[in-house]
Write an enzyme that holds these catalytic residues in place. Sequence first.
Site, short mmCIF file in Angstrom:
data_model
loop_
_atom_site.label_atom_id
_atom_site.label_comp_id
_atom_site.label_asym_id
_atom_site.label_seq_id
_atom_site.Cartn_x
_atom_site.Cartn_y
_atom_site.Cartn_z
N ARG A 160 0.82 -1.22 0.00
CA ARG A 160 0.00 0.00 0.00
C ARG A 160 0.85 1.27 0.00
O ARG A 160 0.42 2.30 0.53
CB ARG A 160 -0.94 0.05 1.21
CG ARG A 160 -1.88 -1.10 1.35
CD ARG A 160 -2.95 -1.06 0.26
NE ARG A 160 -4.04 -1.95 0.61
CZ ARG A 160 -3.99 -3.27 0.38
NH1 ARG A 160 -2.97 -3.82 -0.22
NH2 ARG A 160 -5.02 -4.02 0.74
N CYS A 208 -10.40 -0.86 4.25
CA CYS A 208 -9.81 -1.20 5.55
C CYS A 208 -9.28 0.05 6.24
O CYS A 208 -8.64 0.89 5.62
CB CYS A 208 -8.68 -2.22 5.37
SG CYS A 208 -9.32 -3.87 5.04
N GLU A 278 -4.56 2.90 7.46
CA GLU A 278 -4.45 2.83 5.99
C GLU A 278 -5.24 3.98 5.36
O GLU A 278 -4.77 4.61 4.41
CB GLU A 278 -4.95 1.49 5.46
CG GLU A 278 -4.92 1.44 3.93
CD GLU A 278 -5.34 0.10 3.36
OE1 GLU A 278 -4.89 -0.94 3.88
OE2 GLU A 278 -6.12 0.10 2.39
P1 FAD Z 1 -8.43 8.19 -3.47
O1 FAD Z 1 -9.10 7.56 -2.30
O2 FAD Z 1 -9.13 9.27 -4.17
O3 FAD Z 1 -6.97 8.67 -3.01
C1 FAD Z 1 -6.15 7.83 -2.24
C2 FAD Z 1 -4.73 8.42 -2.23
O4 FAD Z 1 -4.20 8.38 -3.55
C3 FAD Z 1 -4.68 9.89 -1.81
O5 FAD Z 1 -3.42 10.11 -1.21
C4 FAD Z 1 -4.75 10.64 -3.13
O6 FAD Z 1 -4.17 11.93 -3.07
C5 FAD Z 1 -3.91 9.70 -4.00
N1 FAD Z 1 -4.27 9.78 -5.42
C6 FAD Z 1 -5.44 9.47 -6.01
N2 FAD Z 1 -5.36 9.66 -7.34
C7 FAD Z 1 -4.12 10.08 -7.59
C8 FAD Z 1 -3.42 10.47 -8.76
N3 FAD Z 1 -3.99 10.44 -9.97
N4 FAD Z 1 -2.14 10.89 -8.63
C9 FAD Z 1 -1.52 10.93 -7.42
N5 FAD Z 1 -2.13 10.58 -6.29
C10 FAD Z 1 -3.41 10.17 -6.36
N6 FAD Z 1 -7.71 -1.15 -1.35
C11 FAD Z 1 -6.89 -2.19 -1.63
O7 FAD Z 1 -5.70 -1.97 -1.86
N7 FAD Z 1 -7.37 -3.47 -1.70
C12 FAD Z 1 -8.67 -3.78 -1.49
O8 FAD Z 1 -9.05 -4.93 -1.56
C13 FAD Z 1 -9.56 -2.69 -1.20
N8 FAD Z 1 -10.87 -2.94 -0.97
C14 FAD Z 1 -11.70 -1.88 -0.75
C15 FAD Z 1 -13.08 -2.14 -0.61
C16 FAD Z 1 -13.97 -1.08 -0.45
C17 FAD Z 1 -15.44 -1.37 -0.29
C18 FAD Z 1 -13.49 0.26 -0.43
C19 FAD Z 1 -14.44 1.41 -0.28
C20 FAD Z 1 -12.14 0.52 -0.53
C21 FAD Z 1 -11.23 -0.54 -0.70
N9 FAD Z 1 -9.86 -0.32 -0.83
C22 FAD Z 1 -9.03 -1.38 -1.12
C23 FAD Z 1 -9.29 1.05 -0.66
C24 FAD Z 1 -9.25 1.89 -1.94
O9 FAD Z 1 -10.23 1.46 -2.85
C25 FAD Z 1 -7.88 1.86 -2.61
O10 FAD Z 1 -6.88 2.43 -1.78
C26 FAD Z 1 -7.88 2.63 -3.95
O11 FAD Z 1 -6.66 2.37 -4.62
C27 FAD Z 1 -8.03 4.13 -3.81
O12 FAD Z 1 -8.18 4.68 -5.11
P2 FAD Z 1 -8.96 6.06 -5.32
O13 FAD Z 1 -8.95 6.38 -6.75
O14 FAD Z 1 -10.27 5.99 -4.65
O15 FAD Z 1 -8.00 7.05 -4.52
N1 EPU Z 2 -11.05 -12.27 9.90
C1 EPU Z 2 -11.76 -12.48 11.04
N2 EPU Z 2 -12.69 -11.57 11.41
C2 EPU Z 2 -12.92 -10.43 10.70
C3 EPU Z 2 -12.18 -10.19 9.54
C4 EPU Z 2 -11.24 -11.14 9.15
O1 EPU Z 2 -11.56 -13.49 11.72
O2 EPU Z 2 -13.78 -9.62 11.12
C5 EPU Z 2 -10.06 -13.27 9.46
C6 EPU Z 2 -10.50 -13.98 8.18
O3 EPU Z 2 -11.35 -15.07 8.47
C7 EPU Z 2 -9.18 -14.41 7.57
C8 EPU Z 2 -8.21 -13.30 8.02
O4 EPU Z 2 -8.83 -12.65 9.14
O5 EPU Z 2 -8.76 -15.63 8.12
C9 EPU Z 2 -7.91 -12.31 6.90
O6 EPU Z 2 -9.13 -11.67 6.51
P1 EPU Z 2 -9.45 -11.29 4.98
O7 EPU Z 2 -9.25 -12.49 4.13
O8 EPU Z 2 -10.77 -10.62 4.97
O9 EPU Z 2 -8.29 -10.31 4.56
P2 EPU Z 2 -7.71 -9.05 5.29
O10 EPU Z 2 -6.30 -9.35 5.64
O11 EPU Z 2 -8.61 -8.60 6.40
C10 EPU Z 2 -6.77 -7.89 3.15
C11 EPU Z 2 -6.73 -6.47 2.68
C12 EPU Z 2 -8.02 -6.12 1.95
C13 EPU Z 2 -8.24 -7.09 0.79
C14 EPU Z 2 -8.28 -8.52 1.35
C15 EPU Z 2 -8.40 -9.56 0.25
C16 EPU Z 2 -5.39 -5.12 4.21
C17 EPU Z 2 -5.40 -4.16 5.34
N3 EPU Z 2 -6.60 -5.57 3.81
O12 EPU Z 2 -7.80 -7.96 4.13
O13 EPU Z 2 -7.86 -4.81 1.41
O14 EPU Z 2 -9.47 -6.83 0.15
O15 EPU Z 2 -7.04 -8.78 2.05
O16 EPU Z 2 -7.32 -9.53 -0.59
O17 EPU Z 2 -4.33 -5.44 3.68
C18 EPU Z 2 -8.10 -2.46 1.89
O18 EPU Z 2 -6.88 -2.39 1.80
O19 EPU Z 2 -8.84 -1.44 2.06
C19 EPU Z 2 -8.73 -3.78 1.78
C20 EPU Z 2 -10.03 -3.97 1.93
#
Ligand code: FAD
Ligand code: EPU
Length: 283
Positions: A160, A208, A278
């Site tokens: 990240r 997250c 994060e």
């Molecule tokens: P923003 O939220 O708009 O910005 C995030 C950061 O990036 C800020 O610092 C901003 O200034 C910068 N930024 C944005 N665009 C640019 C640009 N063009 N140039 C320079 N800087 C920029 N993240 C994961 O990694 N894995 C996941 O599985 C994941 N699951 C998610 C699930 C949900 C339901 C939600 C709501 C979020 C999740 N996220 C996850 C977090 C988020 O979606 C990611 O961090 C995503 O990459 C953010 O992109 P954004 O365009 O929304 O950036």
């Molecule tokens: N778990 C629990 N209870 C909970 C949540 C999770 O017991 O309430 C356990 C799950 O059962 C599993 C373990 O924790 O054994 C890991 O959980 P999960 O698979 O949901 O993944 P995570 O580590 O919580 C990460 C990323 C997510 C990404 C998922 C899948 C981070 C901080 N989070 O979650 O990214 O979607 O893996 O790849 O690295 C984000 O960054 O915003 C984000 C959502």
Amino acid sequence: MLREAVRLGSLTTLGVGGAADEFHAPETVEQVLDVVADCRRRGVPWRVLGRGSNLVVDDAGVRGAVLHTRALRELRIETEGRVVAGAGLPTSVLLQRATAAGLGGLESLVGYPATIGGAARMNAGGRWGEVGERIEAVQVVRCDGTWARVPVSECDFGYRTSALGGSFVVAVELRLPSVDVETYRGRTARIQAEKAAVQPLGERSAGCMFRNPEGASAGRVVDELGLKGLRRGDAQVSTRHGNFLVNRGAARSADVLRVIDAVRSAVARELGIELVQEVEVWR
Ligand code: FAD
Ligand code: EPU
């Protein structure tokens, strides 16, 4: 190009937060260069807004200028899997268009709202890989107002993190492998379903709250401490996944920060683990 008093909450997935002092939505790279140069001349700090899916914006708004990428969404699918995407292109559109062209390798972007620019900046992903693995180079406008092509070797992609903070990513160059479209569609649908089974994807959140500590899962830790459902005002730790904070309706940024603090303090007190945030807080 300039719009005043745009409530940023409406441009984020969490739905919280006030207006920026200035709001710009440049439509071309030339306009990005102009607005960055203008901010620099006037000494106005600026930041880039993508889909707003990793942000908590203060109710009192944001000082300085917010530059939104929504108008930069050109997509070029070239030969040999080379793809060039404008920073503001939604990752869902990139996935759809690349798949239709027989290109895969974007499993890391399945299941959440983002722009490709924001995803590159965050090196977004998870269990199915990170987007940085598919990036060849990133085109940026630096804070000194110059354009540059940054090869992946200089992007410094980590968990990240990247070296792209402080620059405006205007386009992302990817190299994607050819795939069998039906098999790949099945694979991405399974990833989507696996996420939907454990994450509150239908609710307002910013993903997250915390990074996973080395060798552990922040969500599991929060769950094991019985903190799911902890609520301040309309901000609540998801009852489904312990690392998601959701907006139950009319959450204020102060409520969101109180929930984050309460979780962080409890985890530090009970387990001696210092969780690292994060989500980014903008004020
Ligand atoms: P923003 O939220 O708009 O910005 C995030 C950061 O990036 C800020 O610092 C901003 O200034 C910068 N930024 C944005 N665009 C640019 C640009 N063009 N140039 C320079 N800087 C920029 N993240 C994961 O990694 N894995 C996941 O599985 C994941 N699951 C998610 C699930 C949900 C339901 C939600 C709501 C979020 C999740 N996220 C996850 C977090 C988020 O979606 C990611 O961090 C995503 O990459 C953010 O992109 P954004 O365009 O929304 O950036
Ligand atoms: N778990 C629990 N209870 C909970 C949540 C999770 O017991 O309430 C356990 C799950 O059962 C599993 C373990 O924790 O054994 C890991 O959980 P999960 O698979 O949901 O993944 P995570 O580590 O919580 C990460 C990323 C997510 C990404 C998922 C899948 C981070 C901080 N989070 O979650 O990214 O979607 O893996 O790849 O690295 C984000 O960054 O915003 C984000 C959502």
